[in-house]
Design an enzyme around this catalytic site. Structure first.
Site, short mmCIF file in Angstrom:
data_model
loop_
_atom_site.label_atom_id
_atom_site.label_comp_id
_atom_site.label_asym_id
_atom_site.label_seq_id
_atom_site.Cartn_x
_atom_site.Cartn_y
_atom_site.Cartn_z
N SER A 1 48.97 46.38 63.09
CA SER A 1 48.68 47.74 62.63
C SER A 1 49.55 48.13 61.45
CB SER A 1 48.92 48.72 63.77
OG SER A 1 50.31 48.80 64.07
N GLY A 2 50.61 47.35 61.21
CA GLY A 2 51.58 47.73 60.19
C GLY A 2 52.71 48.54 60.76
N GLY A 3 52.60 48.96 62.04
CA GLY A 3 53.66 49.69 62.71
C GLY A 3 54.77 48.76 63.17
N VAL A 4 55.86 49.34 63.64
CA VAL A 4 57.03 48.53 63.97
C VAL A 4 56.77 47.63 65.18
CG1 VAL A 4 58.08 50.35 65.40
CG2 VAL A 4 59.52 48.60 64.37
N ASP A 5 56.03 48.09 66.18
CA ASP A 5 55.85 47.28 67.39
C ASP A 5 55.07 46.00 67.11
OD1 ASP A 5 57.17 49.33 68.70
OD2 ASP A 5 55.35 50.27 69.45
N SER A 6 53.90 46.14 66.51
CA SER A 6 53.10 44.95 66.24
C SER A 6 53.77 44.05 65.21
CB SER A 6 51.69 45.32 65.78
OG SER A 6 51.71 46.00 64.54
N GLU B 1 74.35 60.22 82.66
CA GLU B 1 73.49 59.72 81.58
C GLU B 1 73.22 60.75 80.50
OE1 GLU B 1 70.61 61.13 84.87
OE2 GLU B 1 72.64 60.32 84.68
N HIS C 1 75.20 64.10 86.56
CA HIS C 1 74.41 63.13 85.79
C HIS C 1 75.24 62.54 84.66
CE1 HIS C 1 70.39 63.85 87.57
NE2 HIS C 1 70.89 65.04 87.84
N CYS D 1 73.07 62.03 91.90
CA CYS D 1 72.42 63.28 92.34
C CYS D 1 71.62 63.05 93.62
CB CYS D 1 71.58 63.85 91.21
SG CYS D 1 71.13 65.58 91.47
#
Length: 509
Positions: A221-226, A169, A167, A79
């Site tokens: 934190s118990g979250g997926v990232d940490s 994508e 585009h 584009c």
């Protein structure tokens, strides 16, 4: 050496989507602003120029310096990127007589062209531009057209440079992945070897080299990232990783206990700190959501610092930063003007005088989940819905106290457990309950009640940037509403939030 596709961002809303599509082909890529192009690197196999809300004809048009790139490695302009390449080569770009936006179909495709090979006659593409390419130099060969756009695709002779006006994508371009694969694999020669397994192997090796025998502290934190960050670091440095999990009293029902048990079963060094009473005392009487965040953030830093100082020889602070955070910090438009306070943990490194290590800062959220699955992390960690840093404090739309937290924990537990039992949990991006500062009249048995209203919220999304309200079955909502009212004392009315983002946000505060 990690093969890399370099994506130059000109401010398009689709730039991150380009990166996600490249990575779906198991090829690593990085996004940089058009005016902060990194120096030559043998790892760079190709460059994609993104779209832009700007016009190449405008006085403030973003102009990149491609002198170290063009003609040396393959380039694909999308584009705005295609328009810039054409104009910079001596072509002409003008305002289109009609706004070229939405679905279109390719009426001409040069099947012999490496970029266009394998695309079907009449293939649907997505246009989104107000300018069009009128003329190009003789060295440009047209490779694709639509009935309205003659120069829908081109190839520059004698150099591996390509441009497309549509585009690839977005999902509306039905064969976009075919085109991107042609560019990345057939033209750039990438081996498609970037997989969760290869990421784990290379990251663990890099962490071992970087950290050596140093000790590292991580706030879980118990979250997926940490959680995934902890698993990678544990694999790399073992018992030299020290995890601290602070219970702020604002977590989901039984979450503090459950997270501690799961991580101790994985042999992680983890310290649990029950600090709920401290947080709740600091929040007493506070109703403003931004003040809540700041109080929670400061209290967390104070408690985390006190616990970390009990450990000897700590030299590094690990964080679960992921790639969208990195992109935001170096975007074309600069860091976001408003960053929620609970995401700003910048005070910790200064307080603790530690170096930072971020093992996930090259991954998108879905990639973090795949890496976690490959590491053998419990599905309850990997598949968990996003949860705000300030926890239930920003799902209580009033002042916060222990009684309100316990009531909301019970409501949330019934809702989430119900979604899991009905097979609906993975059909939505995020679901939760909100305690409203409203009481309404109700009837239970022969008695009149005057009790609380709770709102249920469930949304569908791919990245949380936009979201639509989830069309949960009416029978399910009726059952959950009935269960909440019957089982949670203090609630006599349940409502369902049917607003989308935008204009609403996912969370209420």
């Amino acid at each position: 050496m990690q093969e890399t596709i370099l994506i130059l961002d000109f401010g398009s809303q689709y730039t991150q989507l380009i990166a996600r599509r490249v990575r779906e082909l198991n090829v690593f890529c990085e996004i940089y602003p058009y005016n902060k192009i990194p120096g030559p690197d043998p790892a760079f196999r190709g460059v994609i120029l993104s779209g832009s809300p700007s016009s190449v004809r405008g006085p403030d048009a973003p102009i990149p310096d491609l002198s170290g790139i063009r003609g040396k490695i393959p380039v694909l302009g999308v584009c705005y990127g295609a328009q810039y390449l054409a104009q910079a080569s001596g072509g002409e770009v003008a305002a289109s007589k009609i706004r070229e936006y939405g679905r279109a179909n390719l009426s001409f495709i040069d099947q012999k062209d490496l970029l266009m090979h394998g695309l079907s006659d009449g293939s649907q593409v997505w246009m989104s531009h107000a300018d069009t390419i009128l003329h190009v130099p003789a060295s440009f060969r047209i490779t694709a057209s639509t009935p309205e756009v003659t120069m829908a695709g081109y190839k520059v002779e004698a150099e591996p440079t390509y441009g497309i006006q549509f585009h690839p994508e977005v999902y509306h371009t039905t064969e976009g992945m075919t085109l991107l694969k042609n560019f990345i694999v057939n033209i750039c020669g990438c081996s498609q070897s970037w997989t969760p397994e290869s990421f784990i192997e290379s990251t663990v090796a890099e962490l071992r080299q970087k950290l050596g025998n140093d000790r590292v502290v991580l706030g879980l934190s118990g979250g997926v990232d940490s959680s995934v960050a902890a698993m990678l670091l544990h694999r790399a440095i073992g018992e030299n990783l020290y995890c601290i999990f602070v219970d702020n009293g604002l977590l989901r029902k039984n979450e503090f206990r459950n997270v501690l048990e799961r991580f101790r079963n994985l042999d992680l060094n983890i310290t649990g700190v029950d600090a709920g009473a401290i947080f709740l005392e600091g929040l007493r009487g506070v109703t403003d959501p931004e003040r809540k965040r700041k109080i929670i953030g400061k209290t967390f830093i104070d408690i985390f610092e006190a616990e970390a100082n009990k450990l000897e020889g700590i030299r590094w602070l690990a964080q679960g930063t992921i790639y969208p955070d990195v992109i935001e910090s170096r975007s074309v438009k600069g860091p976001s003007a408003t960053i929620k306070s609970h995401h700003n943990v910048g005070g910790l490194p200064e307080h603790l005088n530690l170096k930072i290590v971020e093992p996930l800062n090259s991954l998108f959220k879905d990639e973090v989940r795949r890496v976690g699955a490959t590491l053998g992390l419990d599905k309850l960690f990997i598949d968990r819905h996003p949860f705000p840093g300030p926890g239930l404090a920003v799902r209580i739309v009033s002042d916060v106290d222990e009684k309100k937290v316990k009531l909301l924990q019970e409501v949330d537990d019934i809702f989430i457990s119900g979604l899991r039992a009905a097979g609906l949990y993975h059909e939505v991006w995020q679901a939760f309950a909100v305690l409203l500062p409203v009481q309404t009249v109700g009837v239970m048995g022969d008695e009149r009640t005057y009790e609380n209203v709770v709102a249920l919220r469930a949304v569908t999304s791919t990245d949380g940037m936009t979201a639509d309200w989830a069309r949960l079955p009416h029978d399910f909502l009726a059952k959950v509403s009935n269960d909440i009212i019957n089982k949670v004392k203090g609630v006599n009315r349940v409502v369902y939030d049917i607003s989308s983002k935008p204009p609403a946000t996912i969370e209420w505060e």
